[in-house]
Design a protein around this motif. Structure first.
Motif, PDB file in Angstrom:
ATOM      1  N   VAL A   8      -7.940  -4.023  -5.359  1.00  0.00           N
ATOM      2  CA  VAL A   8      -7.679  -5.375  -5.858  1.00  0.00           C
ATOM      3  C   VAL A   8      -7.446  -5.299  -7.363  1.00  0.00           C
ATOM      4  CG1 VAL A   8      -8.642  -7.693  -6.138  1.00  0.00           C
ATOM      5  CG2 VAL A   8      -9.083  -6.388  -4.029  1.00  0.00           C
ATOM      6  N   HIS A   9      -6.429  -5.993  -7.836  1.00  0.00           N
ATOM      7  CA  HIS A   9      -6.101  -5.985  -9.264  1.00  0.00           C
ATOM      8  C   HIS A   9      -6.985  -6.976 -10.032  1.00  0.00           C
ATOM      9  CE1 HIS A   9      -1.852  -4.820  -7.706  1.00  0.00           C
ATOM     10  NE2 HIS A   9      -2.650  -3.771  -7.771  1.00  0.00           N
ATOM     11  N   ARG A  10      -7.128  -6.720 -11.307  1.00  0.00           N
ATOM     12  CA  ARG A  10      -7.998  -7.559 -12.129  1.00  0.00           C
ATOM     13  C   ARG A  10      -7.516  -8.995 -12.213  1.00  0.00           C
ATOM     14  NH1 ARG A  10     -10.352  -3.944 -17.154  1.00  0.00           N
ATOM     15  NH2 ARG A  10     -10.774  -2.046 -15.967  1.00  0.00           N
ATOM     16  N   ASP A  11      -6.218  -9.215 -12.059  1.00  0.00           N
ATOM     17  CA  ASP A  11      -5.696 -10.587 -12.138  1.00  0.00           C
ATOM     18  C   ASP A  11      -5.705 -11.285 -10.779  1.00  0.00           C
ATOM     19  OD1 ASP A  11      -3.696  -9.199 -10.867  1.00  0.00           O
ATOM     20  OD2 ASP A  11      -2.090  -9.816 -12.232  1.00  0.00           O
ATOM     21  N   GLY A  69     -12.471  -0.588  -9.866  1.00  0.00           N
ATOM     22  CA  GLY A  69     -11.623  -0.032  -8.820  1.00  0.00           C
ATOM     23  C   GLY A  69     -12.329   0.200  -7.506  1.00  0.00           C
ATOM     24  N   ARG A  70     -13.386  -0.588  -7.226  1.00  0.00           N
ATOM     25  CA  ARG A  70     -14.145  -0.383  -5.994  1.00  0.00           C
ATOM     26  C   ARG A  70     -14.051  -1.584  -5.043  1.00  0.00           C
ATOM     27  NH1 ARG A  70     -18.739   1.384  -9.171  1.00  0.00           N
ATOM     28  NH2 ARG A  70     -20.119   0.095  -7.896  1.00  0.00           N
ATOM     29  N   SER A  71     -13.061  -2.439  -5.271  1.00  0.00           N
ATOM     30  CA  SER A  71     -12.795  -3.565  -4.384  1.00  0.00           C
ATOM     31  C   SER A  71     -11.432  -3.345  -3.737  1.00  0.00           C
ATOM     32  CB  SER A  71     -12.803  -4.877  -5.175  1.00  0.00           C
ATOM     33  OG  SER A  71     -12.446  -5.975  -4.355  1.00  0.00           O
ATOM     34  N   PHE A  72     -11.382  -3.466  -2.405  1.00  0.00           N
ATOM     35  CA  PHE A  72     -10.164  -3.151  -1.655  1.00  0.00           C
ATOM     36  C   PHE A  72      -9.817  -4.303  -0.712  1.00  0.00           C
ATOM     37  CE2 PHE A  72     -12.572   0.614  -2.667  1.00  0.00           C
ATOM     38  CZ  PHE A  72     -11.630   1.452  -3.253  1.00  0.00           C
ATOM     39  N   ILE A 129     -16.800  -0.763  -2.267  1.00  0.00           N
ATOM     40  CA  ILE A 129     -17.742   0.339  -2.428  1.00  0.00           C
ATOM     41  C   ILE A 129     -18.775  -0.172  -3.430  1.00  0.00           C
ATOM     42  CG2 ILE A 129     -18.070   2.714  -3.191  1.00  0.00           C
ATOM     43  CD1 ILE A 129     -15.174   3.247  -2.314  1.00  0.00           C
ATOM     44  N   GLY A 130     -19.894  -0.618  -2.897  1.00  0.00           N
ATOM     45  CA  GLY A 130     -20.850  -1.340  -3.707  1.00  0.00           C
ATOM     46  C   GLY A 130     -21.736  -0.469  -4.569  1.00  0.00           C
ATOM     47  N   ALA A 131     -21.955   0.754  -4.164  1.00  0.00           N
ATOM     48  CA  ALA A 131     -22.788   1.683  -4.921  1.00  0.00           C
ATOM     49  C   ALA A 131     -22.176   3.062  -4.816  1.00  0.00           C
ATOM     50  CB  ALA A 131     -24.217   1.697  -4.382  1.00  0.00           C
ATOM     51  N   ALA A 132     -22.276   3.828  -5.899  1.00  0.00           N
ATOM     52  CA  ALA A 132     -21.684   5.157  -5.886  1.00  0.00           C
ATOM     53  C   ALA A 132     -22.445   6.082  -6.820  1.00  0.00           C
ATOM     54  CB  ALA A 132     -20.215   5.098  -6.298  1.00  0.00           C
ATOM     55  N   ALA A 178     -12.645   6.236  -0.681  1.00  0.00           N
ATOM     56  CA  ALA A 178     -14.050   6.584  -0.923  1.00  0.00           C
ATOM     57  C   ALA A 178     -14.262   8.086  -0.978  1.00  0.00           C
ATOM     58  CB  ALA A 178     -14.925   5.959   0.160  1.00  0.00           C
ATOM     59  N   LEU A 179     -13.756   8.788   0.048  1.00  0.00           N
ATOM     60  CA  LEU A 179     -14.024  10.224   0.147  1.00  0.00           C
ATOM     61  C   LEU A 179     -13.128  11.036  -0.779  1.00  0.00           C
ATOM     62  CD1 LEU A 179     -14.535  10.511   4.008  1.00  0.00           C
ATOM     63  CD2 LEU A 179     -16.286  10.399   2.218  1.00  0.00           C
ATOM     64  N   ARG A 180     -11.976  10.508  -1.123  1.00  0.00           N
ATOM     65  CA  ARG A 180     -11.067  11.228  -2.016  1.00  0.00           C
ATOM     66  C   ARG A 180     -11.435  11.024  -3.486  1.00  0.00           C
ATOM     67  NH1 ARG A 180      -5.313   8.786  -2.039  1.00  0.00           N
ATOM     68  NH2 ARG A 180      -6.420   7.331  -3.413  1.00  0.00           N
ATOM     69  N   ASP A 181     -11.817   9.784  -3.828  1.00  0.00           N
ATOM     70  CA  ASP A 181     -11.977   9.440  -5.243  1.00  0.00           C
ATOM     71  C   ASP A 181     -13.427   9.251  -5.701  1.00  0.00           C
ATOM     72  OD1 ASP A 181      -9.221   9.336  -5.203  1.00  0.00           O
ATOM     73  OD2 ASP A 181      -9.116   7.147  -5.144  1.00  0.00           O
ATOM     74  N   ILE A 182     -14.341   8.984  -4.767  1.00  0.00           N
ATOM     75  CA  ILE A 182     -15.674   8.520  -5.185  1.00  0.00           C
ATOM     76  C   ILE A 182     -16.778   9.545  -4.916  1.00  0.00           C
ATOM     77  CG2 ILE A 182     -17.357   6.669  -5.023  1.00  0.00           C
ATOM     78  CD1 ILE A 182     -14.714   5.699  -6.121  1.00  0.00           C
ATOM     79  N   ALA A 183     -16.989   9.924  -3.666  1.00  0.00           N
ATOM     80  CA  ALA A 183     -18.137  10.770  -3.308  1.00  0.00           C
ATOM     81  C   ALA A 183     -17.849  11.510  -2.010  1.00  0.00           C
ATOM     82  CB  ALA A 183     -19.399   9.914  -3.163  1.00  0.00           C
TER      83      ALA A 183
END
Length: 281
Positions: free
Chosen positions: A145-148, A189-192, A206-209, A242-247
């Protein structure tokens, strides 16, 4: 040095010891561990106190006491000590949530003085995956989701929260804290979401990382689009992020009575590894 069995409010100097406890179960503890790694143990920055239970001078168990009361790696003796401290302090939280066994024991001790609860969800399967789904094609329309786009995502977030928790997140302060949390997830960048004609069709966050694990939350499909398999393809897309970019590990917990959601999560590779419990006030 603490040499007896005791509890205390942890201080910033206790950070390393607290992280050692949290790292014992990085999946179950992801929500609190993520906050501690960002904010440390200062109550003002953390948004609550971290209680520690010591045995023989060693920190063994934790309990986060903020908007939620969360027992972590809590032994039966620690649960009793945390319940005593919570009773003395009085209820300030909106929920008790954590691993089912310790949370059930904590609630049994607190219910006589804190009860009744608005709702008790005694078993919420904790599900985990370490790999991308092999048999579900990710929805290419699901993106960050974009900031705007706050005005687009907020109605969906409010609808999800109200449907899931039973009360609106806009109550009390008019939604200022909730909107700030949604904005934080969007900005990091954790809202999709899949957005069609300016409306959210599917969303998740992704609420926690941490470096060890991340926790997916807020999975929601607009009512008029349910029954089309969007939760499966949408979750497959979120897992790629999630698995590619976060953890290396993605987790979530789900109500045991939500058979459709549990089936969708299993379809994209999640397996049950334990259970949480939530007590809602």
């Amino acid at each position: 040095m603490l040499t007896t069995t005791t509890t205390k409010v942890l201080e910033p100097s206790d950070l390393d010891a607290a992280l050692t406890v949290l790292d014992r179960d990085p999946v179950a503890n992801a929500f609190v561990a993520a906050r501690v790694r960002i904010a440390g143990l200062d109550p003002w920055r953390l948004g609550g106190e971290m209680w520690g239970w010591y045995s023989g001078g060693r920190l063994e168990s934790l309990c986060y006491a903020g908007a939620n009361l969360v027992p972590l790696c809590a032994t039966p003796a620690a649960v009793r000590a945390f319940a005593d401290r919570a009773r003395r302090a009085g209820r300030r939280c909106s929920s008790i949530v954590g691993p089912a066994e310790s949370t059930a024991a904590l609630w049994a001790l607190l219910e006589p003085s804190w009860g009744p609860a608005r709702e008790v969800r005694a078993r919420q399967p904790l599900m985990v995956t370490r790999s991308l789904p092999a048999d579900v094609v990710p929805d290419p329309g699901v993106r960050r989701v974009h900031r705007d786009e706050m005005d687009v995502i907020m109605p969906a977030c409010v609808a999800m929260f109200t449907e899931e928790v039973g009360v609106s997140p806009l109550a009390g302060d008019g939604g200022l804290l909730y909107q700030a949390r949604v904005a934080e997830l969007v900005s990091t960048g954790r809202s999709f979401a899949r957005i069609e004609d300016g409306r959210v069709v599917f969303k998740a966050e992704i609420g926690a990382a941490t470096a060890h694990a991340c926790q997916i939350q807020g999975v929601w499909v607009a009512p008029e689009h349910r029954g089309r398999g969007l939760s499966k393809t949408g979750m497959a897309a979120v897992l790629h992020y999630a698995l590619r970019d976060i953890a290396p590990v993605a987790s979530l917990y789900v109500n045991d009575f939500n058979a459709a959601a549990r089936a969708a999560y299993r379809a994209v590779g999640f397996a049950e590894v334990g259970a949480f419990m939530s007590v809602l006030f």
